[in-house]
Design an enzyme around this catalytic site. Structure first.
Site, PDB file in Angstrom:
ATOM      1  N   ASP A  13     -30.258 -47.529   2.963  1.00 47.93           N
ATOM      2  CA  ASP A  13     -29.038 -47.975   2.282  1.00 47.93           C
ATOM      3  C   ASP A  13     -28.900 -49.485   2.393  1.00 47.93           C
ATOM      4  O   ASP A  13     -29.439 -50.097   3.312  1.00 47.93           O
ATOM      5  CB  ASP A  13     -27.797 -47.370   2.944  1.00 47.93           C
ATOM      6  CG  ASP A  13     -27.822 -45.864   2.942  1.00 47.93           C
ATOM      7  OD1 ASP A  13     -28.471 -45.283   2.059  1.00 47.93           O
ATOM      8  OD2 ASP A  13     -27.198 -45.280   3.850  1.00 47.93           O
TER       9      ASP A  13
HETATM   10  N1  URA Z   1     -29.766 -42.212   6.522  1.00 43.01           N
HETATM   11  C1  URA Z   1     -28.731 -42.887   6.001  1.00 43.01           C
HETATM   12  O1  URA Z   1     -27.629 -42.389   5.942  1.00 43.01           O
HETATM   13  N2  URA Z   1     -28.947 -44.125   5.523  1.00 43.01           N
HETATM   14  C2  URA Z   1     -30.135 -44.731   5.584  1.00 43.01           C
HETATM   15  O2  URA Z   1     -30.268 -45.870   5.141  1.00 43.01           O
HETATM   16  C3  URA Z   1     -31.200 -44.027   6.141  1.00 43.01           C
HETATM   17  C4  URA Z   1     -31.006 -42.753   6.599  1.00 43.01           C
END
Ligand code: URA
Length: 230
Positions: A104
């Protein structure tokens, strides 16, 4: 290292995998001067491959580990936002590397990039169960009941079923978690489903690759053979 002839040719973007089969069978392809008609023929990395007599420019296979900072989206391009590709030098971008899976925008940590489609597929596929370890800061404190539920396999609010995960509470508001899949916002949703919204998330490792010795925003090239899927 030996590689399948059709894989080398498809990575060099000579033609699609399906078209290649026919091309190879037609006798148009030669390896070190000898016509080869089997698409699955293993060829050495330094072999000279020709198609209709023209030498094929092979693309070097690369695997990159990036220590992604927050604020960058995992995409190869975006008209507005900064992408992880902004942190990759031109010499690697020219080799057509792309992110494997995604982190993310707000998540930091290890992001792999490669130009090897087959490797990328294996790294993502739950079938190969590559373990990803995250450090999370969150509201509340994880308990043994949470450890048990993560281990059992959480079912998220929308019915999404998660594979068993290893949760290690590290004191109030801090945990380490190991998962072997990568569903959308998975770690954040897993903690949220137990009433512990995540406030900070960093991926520490993916299989044998770790962030050790790296600084935020830095990248390093890794030997593609570090992942042994056979
Ligand atoms: N899980 C998440 O919620 N976000 C990420 O970036 C990676 C794994």
């Amino acid at each position: 290292m030996m590689q399948r002839l059709d894989k080398v040719l498809s990575e060099a973007k000579v033609a699609s995998r399906k078209e290649l089969k026919a091309l190879i069978r037609s006798g148009a392809v030669a390896v070190d001067g000898v016509v080869v008609r089997a698409a699955d023929q293993k060829v050495p990395e330094d072999a000279v491959i020709t198609v209709h007599g023209e030498v094929v420019a092979k693309m070097r296979r690369v695997l990159i580990a990036l220590y992604k900072p927050a604020g960058y989206i995992t995409a190869t391009e975006d008209r507005v936002q900064a992408t992880v590709m902004d942190l990759i030098p031109e010499e690697y971008r020219k080799l057509d590397v792309a992110p494997v899976g995604r982190l993310d925008k707000a998540t930091e940590g290890l992001l792999l990039l490669t130009n090897d489609g087959e490797l990328a597929h294996k790294l993502i596929s739950p079938k190969y169960a590559v373990q990803k370890v995250y450090y999370a800061e969150h509201e509340g404190e994880a308990t043994q009941a949470d450890v048990f539920e993560f281990e059992k396999g959480l079912v998220l609010g929308d019915g999404t079923e998660c594979l068993p995960a290893k949760l290690e509470p590290l004191g109030p508001g801090k945990s380490r978690i190991t998962i072997c899949e990568g569903k959308y916002h998975q770690v954040r949703r897993m903690f949220a489903s137990r009433g512990m919204p995540v406030t900070y998330l960093s991926r520490l490792s993916e299989g044998p690759v770790t962030l050790e010795g790296m600084s935020l925003g830095e990248m390093t090239e890794i030997d593609c053979d570090i992942f042994d899927f056979d």
